[in-house]
Design a protein around this motif. Structure first.
Motif, PDB file in Angstrom:
ATOM      1  N   SER A   1     -21.145 -29.942 -16.449  1.00  0.00           N
ATOM      2  CA  SER A   1     -20.892 -31.257 -15.857  1.00  0.00           C
ATOM      3  C   SER A   1     -19.449 -31.299 -15.365  1.00  0.00           C
ATOM      4  O   SER A   1     -18.559 -30.689 -15.954  1.00  0.00           O
ATOM      5  N   TYR A   2     -19.225 -32.039 -14.272  1.00  0.00           N
ATOM      6  CA  TYR A   2     -17.918 -32.023 -13.623  1.00  0.00           C
ATOM      7  C   TYR A   2     -17.067 -33.216 -14.063  1.00  0.00           C
ATOM      8  O   TYR A   2     -17.466 -34.362 -13.880  1.00  0.00           O
ATOM      9  N   ASP A   3     -15.894 -32.911 -14.634  1.00  0.00           N
ATOM     10  CA  ASP A   3     -14.924 -33.975 -14.886  1.00  0.00           C
ATOM     11  C   ASP A   3     -13.942 -34.026 -13.721  1.00  0.00           C
ATOM     12  O   ASP A   3     -14.154 -33.379 -12.688  1.00  0.00           O
ATOM     13  N   ARG A   4     -12.851 -34.784 -13.879  1.00  0.00           N
ATOM     14  CA  ARG A   4     -11.896 -34.950 -12.788  1.00  0.00           C
ATOM     15  C   ARG A   4     -11.292 -33.612 -12.348  1.00  0.00           C
ATOM     16  O   ARG A   4     -11.242 -33.298 -11.146  1.00  0.00           O
ATOM     17  N   ASP A   5     -10.851 -32.815 -13.315  1.00  0.00           N
ATOM     18  CA  ASP A   5     -10.179 -31.557 -12.982  1.00  0.00           C
ATOM     19  C   ASP A   5     -11.109 -30.591 -12.266  1.00  0.00           C
ATOM     20  O   ASP A   5     -10.719 -29.945 -11.279  1.00  0.00           O
ATOM     21  N   ILE A   6     -12.330 -30.476 -12.776  1.00  0.00           N
ATOM     22  CA  ILE A   6     -13.289 -29.570 -12.141  1.00  0.00           C
ATOM     23  C   ILE A   6     -13.651 -30.073 -10.746  1.00  0.00           C
ATOM     24  O   ILE A   6     -13.773 -29.287  -9.794  1.00  0.00           O
ATOM     25  N   SER A   7     -13.795 -31.384 -10.609  1.00  0.00           N
ATOM     26  CA  SER A   7     -14.143 -31.950  -9.300  1.00  0.00           C
ATOM     27  C   SER A   7     -13.053 -31.660  -8.270  1.00  0.00           C
ATOM     28  O   SER A   7     -13.343 -31.276  -7.131  1.00  0.00           O
TER      29      SER A   7
ATOM     30  N   CYS B   1     -17.382 -36.828  -6.778  1.00  0.00           N
ATOM     31  CA  CYS B   1     -16.199 -37.679  -6.979  1.00  0.00           C
ATOM     32  C   CYS B   1     -16.559 -38.957  -7.744  1.00  0.00           C
ATOM     33  O   CYS B   1     -15.832 -39.375  -8.662  1.00  0.00           O
ATOM     34  N   LYS B   2     -17.649 -39.575  -7.373  1.00  0.00           N
ATOM     35  CA  LYS B   2     -18.038 -40.830  -8.022  1.00  0.00           C
ATOM     36  C   LYS B   2     -18.494 -40.600  -9.461  1.00  0.00           C
ATOM     37  O   LYS B   2     -18.176 -41.400 -10.353  1.00  0.00           O
ATOM     38  N   ASN B   3     -19.205 -39.499  -9.705  1.00  0.00           N
ATOM     39  CA  ASN B   3     -19.645 -39.193 -11.069  1.00  0.00           C
ATOM     40  C   ASN B   3     -18.465 -38.863 -11.981  1.00  0.00           C
ATOM     41  O   ASN B   3     -18.509 -39.111 -13.191  1.00  0.00           O
ATOM     42  N   ALA B   4     -17.422 -38.308 -11.387  1.00  0.00           N
ATOM     43  CA  ALA B   4     -16.207 -38.009 -12.154  1.00  0.00           C
ATOM     44  C   ALA B   4     -15.312 -39.239 -12.269  1.00  0.00           C
ATOM     45  O   ALA B   4     -14.222 -39.151 -12.837  1.00  0.00           O
ATOM     46  N   LYS B   5     -15.784 -40.366 -11.688  1.00  0.00           N
ATOM     47  CA  LYS B   5     -15.060 -41.640 -11.747  1.00  0.00           C
ATOM     48  C   LYS B   5     -13.653 -41.520 -11.153  1.00  0.00           C
ATOM     49  O   LYS B   5     -12.656 -41.893 -11.766  1.00  0.00           O
TER      50      LYS B   5
END
Length: 337
Positions: free
Chosen positions: A216-222, A245-249
């Motif tokens: 799953s993608y967090d901010r850094d991975i995104s 981007c949206k899923n990583a908020k």
């Protein structure tokens, strides 16, 4: 008096006292045992000697009980010392063991203080006299130097920070060491993320494609994926990137950070296309899109887009345009922070 001579001294004392009393008087005394018809008729001297020997036996019981108590206390302290060292070892490797129970008040008090402290091995410390702890110190220093260790030799649990450091060292040496982790559900997200970031930074596009859906993608991975997208290392359509981007908020600042990071090493048309799509699907990306347009001097597009926004929105962009209209030119970054 040395203890080993004590019984001999009592024996001599008893005999001499008996002889002395017997010489003073040879009177006999009859004694009948309680609840019995058995009667002993012995000289008084014998009774006195018997009292001395009874006293001797009672003193032996007292002395031995005191020595036994000290022996048991000493043994308990030794056992607690071993237990406490084991607790220190477990604290270093972050292993819990409820079977390690301290029994003496001294070590219980020390342990109550110890449990309230955060401890970590001191780098380059060589004065430890305990061999087991010294090995752990050396192991920890090797980890900090980027080396790999045998985690099974030290019985290190997978939940330990040391276990995590060891895996990271292995991945740093070769990103391929992290590929099995991406497919294994038993590893924590921190390790999966580290393995995936190493994959993005080192692998080719074909290998990245095989593993891009394994986490799953967090901010850094995104952010790293968007960079990889512009570097042609991973394939996504615009809708997928927007969803990432949206899923990583992503916040307004995250979109802007992304725009600033990509502006110098990305194709301008691809950059415009992406951020236009992102802003159309997420209002938080609008400010970043204005930043890209201003960086590329697309002032008419900026003005056209501003007309759809309330006058109190994007004051920074309006200020930039006002200054530009009177011949003033300033770095775009001054208006986007």
């Amino acid at each position: 008096m040395v203890f080993r001579y004590y019984p001999l001294a009592i024996l001599i004392l008893g005999i001499l006292t008996g002889i002395y009393v017997y010489n003073l008087t040879d009177v006999s005394f009859a004694y009948t045992l309680p609840f019995s018809e058995i009667t002993y008729d012995m000289p008084v001297a014998i009774y006195i000697v018997m009292i001395i020997f009874v006293f001797f036996l009672l003193s032996l019981v007292f002395l031995f009980s005191e020595r036994l108590s000290k022996f048991l206390e000493s043994k308990a302290l030794k056992n607690d010392k071993k237990t406490f060292v084991a607790k220190i070892k477990n604290r270093i490797i972050e292993r819990s063991d409820e079977k390690l129970v301290l029994k003496t008040e001294l070590f219980k008090e020390i342990d109550s203080i110890f449990e309230g402290l955060d401890i970590a091995p001191k780098p380059h410390y060589a004065n430890c006299t305990n061999k087991d702890i010294k090995k752990l110190f050396a192991m920890y220093e090797n980890l900090q130097n980027g080396e790999e260790i045998d985690v099974y030799k030290f019985n290190i649990p997978q939940t330990s920070t040391i276990f995590t450091m060891n895996i990271k060292n292995s991945i740093i040496k070769n990103y391929k060491n992290g590929l099995p982790i991406l497919k294994n559900k038993n590893y924590i997200y921190e390790l999966k993320k580290f393995a995936f970031m190493a994959l993005l930074n080192n692998a080719d596009s074909k290998e990245i494609e095989k593993y891009k859906d394994s986490i799953s993608y967090d901010r850094d991975i995104s952010l790293a994926l968007i960079e990889a997208y512009f570097n042609k290392k991973v394939n996504f359509n615009l809708q997928e990137l927007s969803n990432i981007c949206k899923n990583a908020k992503f916040s307004k600042e995250d979109y802007l950070f992304c725009a600033k990071s990509m502006k110098n090493n990305s194709n301008p048309s691809d950059l415009i296309k992406l951020f236009e799509y992102l802003s159309d699907n997420d209002d938080l990306a609008e400010n970043a899109y204005f930043y890209i347009l201003l960086e590329l001097e697309m002032l008419e597009e900026v003005k056209s887009r501003l007309r759809t926004q309330p006058n109190y929105e994007f004051i920074n962009v309006r200020a930039y345009l006002d200054l530009k209209s009177v011949g003033k030119s300033y770095p775009t970054d001054l208006f986007f922070s």
